[in-house]
Design an enzyme around this catalytic site. Structure first.
Site, short mmCIF file in Angstrom:
data_model
loop_
_atom_site.label_atom_id
_atom_site.label_comp_id
_atom_site.label_asym_id
_atom_site.label_seq_id
_atom_site.Cartn_x
_atom_site.Cartn_y
_atom_site.Cartn_z
N ASP A 35 42.08 42.29 42.74
CA ASP A 35 42.21 41.98 41.32
C ASP A 35 40.88 42.22 40.63
O ASP A 35 39.83 42.21 41.26
CB ASP A 35 42.57 40.49 41.14
N LYS A 57 45.09 42.57 36.94
CA LYS A 57 45.77 42.25 35.69
C LYS A 57 44.78 41.43 34.90
O LYS A 57 44.23 40.47 35.39
CB LYS A 57 46.95 41.30 35.96
N MET A 172 43.55 29.59 32.44
CA MET A 172 43.97 30.65 31.50
C MET A 172 44.50 30.05 30.20
O MET A 172 45.54 30.47 29.71
CB MET A 172 45.06 31.51 32.16
#
Lengths: 240, 240
Positions: A35, A57, A172
């Protein structure tokens, strides 16, 4: 000959927070699928000559579809490779581990999961605080600030999240924080609840911003950069 | 010359789950103050010649008082030593980190906190499951099964704990589980909720026992040994 997949937790970013087991798997891998957040100096631990494949991502950017990542993983393993699937933080928290495990099982590929240091623990450590307190903060909870559409999840358990005695870590959650803060205050949580924004924890870009539930929306607008961030709420967030 | 204290998280037990940073601090320490659960092969990473001091607490056994541990820590640091205070799992979760930090601050001793792999992540990894699920298990919570008296805490947030969509990890909860299970079911949690007992995670004595909320009391009585244990509740505990 079929290969093997190691789901390796890379920790919050500092390569010194890799486990010995993670370093071992990186140093013997034939292929590393990583990632964005587990890239940089961590990748220097990988075997020279290993295939290095970025499948990251990040919020707001185009990225490989999940089934494409799972297919890559399976294709590498079927070719006989020792594959490391490197995931930031702890791989079992707010990642897509389950989808990739299922893909391995369906393809008959053996795998292991190597746990790691989640960014929540690293954020508390950087702030000099524990996540639990013996008498008054005995529950800690981790939630994500967005659902699959990118919005604040609809089905929040506000009785759980607005509990002033718990430590709550929002992953997040920068973009949806204003709405979450409104809902928590609507559920009775005090605007004075201590809050901590922890960005790019354990990296050279690390940034810790202390405030309150009520002030955090503005602090995010003024102080946050574009690194991955956590927001901690609760009595322990006030720190030193 | 004043010393320095590193609060080092030892991880769940497997020395390969130490971080590189933890190994570095152990290998340069003048003194290591360790809990029972972070002993064994992990201590072999300490510098030869370092003072090794066991200050462990285990359920039901006599152990040093907390203020004695804090005093030892401060005395070693004041003598100029590089002290490692080794704590099992992640040091910020359900330990007594806060009391020891306060003792250091009051004595003017510098310290750092090195985060580690909590046993909750290691238990999930050993069971082959993530702790969160993208659509249906977006909240994970850690609680302790006993308060300072050893009993189940009175002030449980049952609306949080009985939520069937969360993953709940109960630390040190074997002895009080029967009462907790009754209260969770009284709050509406189904007896069929998947449950996992994870004992001595990541060590040669590791034991994983799958069941349900309703069956777990009996499974603990029949199958549990006397190692440290976690109990996981929620949709993900059903595993493979």
């Amino acid at each position: 000959m079929t290969g093997f997949v190691s789901f390796v937790s890379s920790g919050p970013g500092d390569p010194e927070l890799l486990t010995l087991k993670a370093v071992d798997r990186l140093s013997t891998a034939d292929a590393v699928l990583f990632d964005d957040l587990s890239s940089g100096p961590i990748l220097a631990k990988a075997r020279e000559g290993a295939d290095m494949v970025g499948v990251g991502k990040r919020a707001g950017r185009a990225s490989p579809k999940q089934d494409h990542v799972s297919r890559l993983l399976v294709d590498y393993a079927k070719s006989g490779a020792k594959v490391v699937r490197l995931k930031s933080g702890d791989s079992g928290l707010f990642g897509r581990l389950e989808e990739e495990i299922i893909a391995c099982r369906e393809a008959g590929i053996e795998y292991e999961i190597i746990p790691g240091v989640t960014s929540a623990m690293a954020a508390a450590a950087a702030a000099g605080i524990p996540l639990t307190r013996r008498l008054t903060a005995r529950r800690v909870q981790f939630v994500t600030g967005h659902d699959v559409t990118g919005a604040l999840p609809e089905d929040l358990n506000l009785a759980a999240l607005a509990d002033p005695t718990a430590t709550t870590v929002i992953f997040m959650g920068k973009r949806t924080f204003a709405e979450l803060a409104r809902r928590l205050q609507g559920a009775g949580m005090s605007a004075d609840t201590p809050a901590l924004l922890a960005e790019s924890v354990s990296t050279p870009e690390e940034k810790l911003v202390r405030g309150t539930l009520g002030a955090m929306e503005q602090l995010i607008a003024e102080e946050a950069a574009d690194g991955p961030a956590l927001i901690l709420l609760g009595p322990l967030a006030e720190g030193r």
